[in-house]
Write a protein that holds these residues in place. Structure first.
Motif, PDB file in Angstrom:
ATOM      1  N   ASP A   1       7.227   1.358  -5.101  1.00  0.00           N
ATOM      2  CA  ASP A   1       6.196   2.211  -5.691  1.00  0.00           C
ATOM      3  C   ASP A   1       5.195   1.334  -6.447  1.00  0.00           C
ATOM      4  O   ASP A   1       5.441   0.143  -6.655  1.00  0.00           O
ATOM      5  N   GLU A   2       4.079   1.937  -6.847  1.00  0.00           N
ATOM      6  CA  GLU A   2       2.996   1.122  -7.406  1.00  0.00           C
ATOM      7  C   GLU A   2       3.399   0.302  -8.634  1.00  0.00           C
ATOM      8  O   GLU A   2       3.023  -0.854  -8.755  1.00  0.00           O
ATOM      9  N   GLU A   3       4.163   0.913  -9.529  1.00  0.00           N
ATOM     10  CA  GLU A   3       4.559   0.181 -10.746  1.00  0.00           C
ATOM     11  C   GLU A   3       5.305  -1.095 -10.375  1.00  0.00           C
ATOM     12  O   GLU A   3       5.030  -2.169 -10.904  1.00  0.00           O
TER      13      GLU A   3
ATOM     14  N   ALA B   1      -1.913  -6.236  -3.131  1.00  0.00           N
ATOM     15  CA  ALA B   1      -1.652  -4.800  -3.086  1.00  0.00           C
ATOM     16  C   ALA B   1      -2.939  -4.034  -3.298  1.00  0.00           C
ATOM     17  O   ALA B   1      -3.902  -4.554  -3.878  1.00  0.00           O
ATOM     18  N   ARG B   2      -2.937  -2.802  -2.821  1.00  0.00           N
ATOM     19  CA  ARG B   2      -4.030  -1.871  -3.145  1.00  0.00           C
ATOM     20  C   ARG B   2      -3.399  -0.840  -4.058  1.00  0.00           C
ATOM     21  O   ARG B   2      -2.440  -0.188  -3.666  1.00  0.00           O
ATOM     22  N   VAL B   3      -3.891  -0.765  -5.285  1.00  0.00           N
ATOM     23  CA  VAL B   3      -3.261   0.144  -6.246  1.00  0.00           C
ATOM     24  C   VAL B   3      -4.278   0.985  -7.002  1.00  0.00           C
ATOM     25  O   VAL B   3      -5.436   0.600  -7.170  1.00  0.00           O
TER      26      VAL B   3
ATOM     27  N   GLU C   1      -1.496  16.702 -10.027  1.00  0.00           N
ATOM     28  CA  GLU C   1      -2.959  16.603  -9.901  1.00  0.00           C
ATOM     29  C   GLU C   1      -3.238  15.402  -9.031  1.00  0.00           C
ATOM     30  O   GLU C   1      -2.541  14.392  -9.124  1.00  0.00           O
ATOM     31  N   ASN C   2      -4.197  15.561  -8.151  1.00  0.00           N
ATOM     32  CA  ASN C   2      -4.581  14.437  -7.291  1.00  0.00           C
ATOM     33  C   ASN C   2      -5.892  14.762  -6.588  1.00  0.00           C
ATOM     34  O   ASN C   2      -6.453  15.845  -6.773  1.00  0.00           O
ATOM     35  N   ASN C   3      -6.365  13.811  -5.795  1.00  0.00           N
ATOM     36  CA  ASN C   3      -7.601  14.043  -5.035  1.00  0.00           C
ATOM     37  C   ASN C   3      -7.273  14.837  -3.764  1.00  0.00           C
ATOM     38  O   ASN C   3      -6.111  14.963  -3.373  1.00  0.00           O
ATOM     39  N   TRP C   4      -8.283  15.341  -3.093  1.00  0.00           N
ATOM     40  CA  TRP C   4      -8.076  16.156  -1.884  1.00  0.00           C
ATOM     41  C   TRP C   4      -7.244  15.441  -0.816  1.00  0.00           C
ATOM     42  O   TRP C   4      -6.255  15.984  -0.324  1.00  0.00           O
TER      43      TRP C   4
ATOM     44  N   PRO D   1     -10.366   4.681 -10.473  1.00  0.00           N
ATOM     45  CA  PRO D   1     -10.686   3.686  -9.446  1.00  0.00           C
ATOM     46  C   PRO D   1      -9.431   3.000  -8.918  1.00  0.00           C
ATOM     47  O   PRO D   1      -8.379   3.057  -9.546  1.00  0.00           O
ATOM     48  N   GLU D   2      -9.562   2.387  -7.784  1.00  0.00           N
ATOM     49  CA  GLU D   2      -8.449   1.643  -7.205  1.00  0.00           C
ATOM     50  C   GLU D   2      -8.897   0.207  -6.974  1.00  0.00           C
ATOM     51  O   GLU D   2     -10.088  -0.049  -6.793  1.00  0.00           O
ATOM     52  N   LEU D   3      -7.916  -0.680  -6.968  1.00  0.00           N
ATOM     53  CA  LEU D   3      -8.253  -2.092  -6.908  1.00  0.00           C
ATOM     54  C   LEU D   3      -7.350  -2.810  -5.895  1.00  0.00           C
ATOM     55  O   LEU D   3      -6.165  -2.491  -5.785  1.00  0.00           O
TER      56      LEU D   3
ATOM     57  N   GLU E   1       0.879  -1.182   0.000  1.00  0.00           N
ATOM     58  CA  GLU E   1       0.000   0.000   0.000  1.00  0.00           C
ATOM     59  C   GLU E   1       0.907   1.219   0.000  1.00  0.00           C
ATOM     60  O   GLU E   1       1.925   1.212   0.697  1.00  0.00           O
ATOM     61  N   ASN E   2       0.606   2.265  -0.782  1.00  0.00           N
ATOM     62  CA  ASN E   2       1.564   3.377  -0.812  1.00  0.00           C
ATOM     63  C   ASN E   2       1.138   4.605  -0.007  1.00  0.00           C
ATOM     64  O   ASN E   2       1.843   5.607  -0.003  1.00  0.00           O
ATOM     65  N   HIS E   3       0.008   4.529   0.697  1.00  0.00           N
ATOM     66  CA  HIS E   3      -0.404   5.700   1.468  1.00  0.00           C
ATOM     67  C   HIS E   3       0.081   5.650   2.922  1.00  0.00           C
ATOM     68  O   HIS E   3       0.455   4.596   3.419  1.00  0.00           O
ATOM     69  N   VAL E   4      -0.026   6.827   3.569  1.00  0.00           N
ATOM     70  CA  VAL E   4       0.397   6.922   4.974  1.00  0.00           C
ATOM     71  C   VAL E   4      -0.590   6.181   5.887  1.00  0.00           C
ATOM     72  O   VAL E   4      -1.735   5.938   5.504  1.00  0.00           O
TER      73      VAL E   4
HETATM   74  C1  GCU Z   1      -3.770   8.490  -5.412  1.00  0.00           C
HETATM   75  C2  GCU Z   1      -3.860   7.009  -5.288  1.00  0.00           C
HETATM   76  C3  GCU Z   1      -2.475   6.373  -5.192  1.00  0.00           C
HETATM   77  C4  GCU Z   1      -1.617   6.832  -6.336  1.00  0.00           C
HETATM   78  C5  GCU Z   1      -1.572   8.343  -6.366  1.00  0.00           C
HETATM   79  C6  GCU Z   1      -0.730   8.903  -7.505  1.00  0.00           C
HETATM   80  O1  GCU Z   1      -3.294   9.040  -4.233  1.00  0.00           O
HETATM   81  O2  GCU Z   1      -4.601   6.663  -4.154  1.00  0.00           O
HETATM   82  O3  GCU Z   1      -2.619   4.988  -5.188  1.00  0.00           O
HETATM   83  O4  GCU Z   1      -0.328   6.319  -6.236  1.00  0.00           O
HETATM   84  O5  GCU Z   1      -2.889   8.847  -6.481  1.00  0.00           O
HETATM   85  O6  GCU Z   1      -1.039   9.979  -7.983  1.00  0.00           O
HETATM   86  O7  GCU Z   1       0.251   8.263  -7.885  1.00  0.00           O
END
Ligand code: GCU
Length: 334
Positions: free
Chosen positions: A80-82, A96-98, A217-220, A244-246, A41-44
């Motif tokens: 990282d996600e990749e 993973a949650r990506v 660019e990203n979500n809040w 979406p995330e999976l 998971e890549n978030h805090v």
């Molecule tokens: C969001 C998403 C992450 C992603 C990130 C990004 O925060 O939840 O999984 O890595 O965008 O912009 O890379």
């Protein structure tokens, strides 16, 4: 007549075969009979996705009578996600949650679920994802030795930068904007007139701070949890994309579980996803307030200004012509 040496050779081969089988069985990580699965998971730690991953782990632990233990590794500890997606594909990491953006690199058709201005709103997106189309996409990952378990929400994304207020595409001319590693997003930013800079998530803060890039660019919740708000205070609310995330799982790991365990994993992932979506909505509001308190300058686009950005996405729809039927199916979902 059977010589002793022949018997020894047969015994030797038999041992190797037996050892091979034992190795195969052990391949799934176990500890005193307990199956241990690692989830990347890549978030805090207190981010909605991580809280949901933990709920998922707890539910699975309880319902399998402590037979399956999922360990969540937040903050990109496993990569990282990749790289995490590659590792899940090859079974190095179990789950993973990506974000699905980096999934598009391994399966181009996923891009159709992440087109700019595709969904009318959150509800529309989840109607699509919870329907037959969403199921098809989850299962289609099998060609990459993975399964998709449940869809999480990542809200809508907005552009932000450290330089100036953005109202129309021309305001973004020549700005260097970080994008996820996904061609359609690079194209969109290019069509707006800015320069897309693909970077992994964890590197964005430093890149804005040092002026290597002007914005992203990203979500809040991500804007705030990464402190991007502290270095890029101009944010333009245009909600150009919902990605979406999976939650994904390696196919071999999954196939080795009993049918009952598989069912538990799927049902718990779905329950955790519902919780994640509720938490995400709350977090969006909370993050917006924190951003305001910390001096972000928020520009909400008028419908007409938003249309100007939207028109720059049309060429991307052209390039997805071969997926026209799916796009139509999505747009027609009520
Ligand atoms: C969001 C998403 C992450 C992603 C990130 C990004 O925060 O939840 O999984 O890595 O965008 O912009 O890379």
């Amino acid at each position: 007549t059977f010589k002793l040496s022949n018997i020894l050779i047969i015994l030797f081969v038999f041992c190797i075969l037996l050892n091979g089988c034992a190795f195969q069985k052990k391949d799934i990580n176990t500890h005193e009979g307990q199956v241990i699965l690692r989830l990347a998971e890549n978030h805090v730690k207190d981010y909605p996705t991580v809280r949901a991953d933990r709920l998922f782990a707890n539910l699975v632990y309880e319902r399998t009578e402590e037979n399956i233990k999922i360990i969540v590794y937040p903050e990109g500890k496993l990569g990282d996600e990749e790289s995490v997606i590659e590792q899940v594909k090859f079974g190095v990491i179990d789950m993973a949650r990506v974000s699905i953006a980096p999934l598009v690199t391994i399966d181009e058709s996923f891009g159709v679920l992440a087109l700019p201005y595709l969904y009318r709103d959150k509800d529309h997106m989840f109607k699509v994802l919870e329907g037959p189309l969403g199921d098809d996409f989850r299962h289609s990952l099998i060609s990459n030795q993975m399964y998709g378990l449940a869809w999480y929400d990542a809200g809508a994304r907005n552009f932000y930068n450290s330089i100036k207020e953005i109202r129309v595409p021309d305001d973004m001319k020549y700005l260097r904007i970080r994008v996820q590693e996904m061609d359609l997003m690079k194209d969109f930013v290019r069509n707006i007139g800015a320069t897309p800079v693909p970077l992994v998530f964890s590197e964005v803060f430093g890149a804005i701070q040092t002026g290597i890039i002007d914005g992203a660019e990203n979500n809040w919740p991500s804007y705030v949890s990464t402190s991007h708000n502290m270095v890029a205070k101009y944010i333009t609310i245009g909600e150009h994309i919902r990605i979406p995330e999976l939650v994904i799982i390696n196919k071999i790991t999954y196939d080795r579980l009993t049918e009952e365990q598989q069912q538990i994993i799927e049902e718990c992932a779905k329950e955790a996803a519902l919780y994640q979506r509720e938490e995400m909505v709350k977090e969006e509001e909370k993050a917006r307030e924190i951003a305001i308190e910390n001096g972000s300058i928020i520009t909400v686009l008028t419908a007409e200004e938003r249309e100007q950005f939207k028109s720059r996405a049309l060429p991307i729809y052209e390039s997805f012509k071969s997926h026209e039927d799916i796009i139509e199916q999505i747009t027609n979902t009520e």
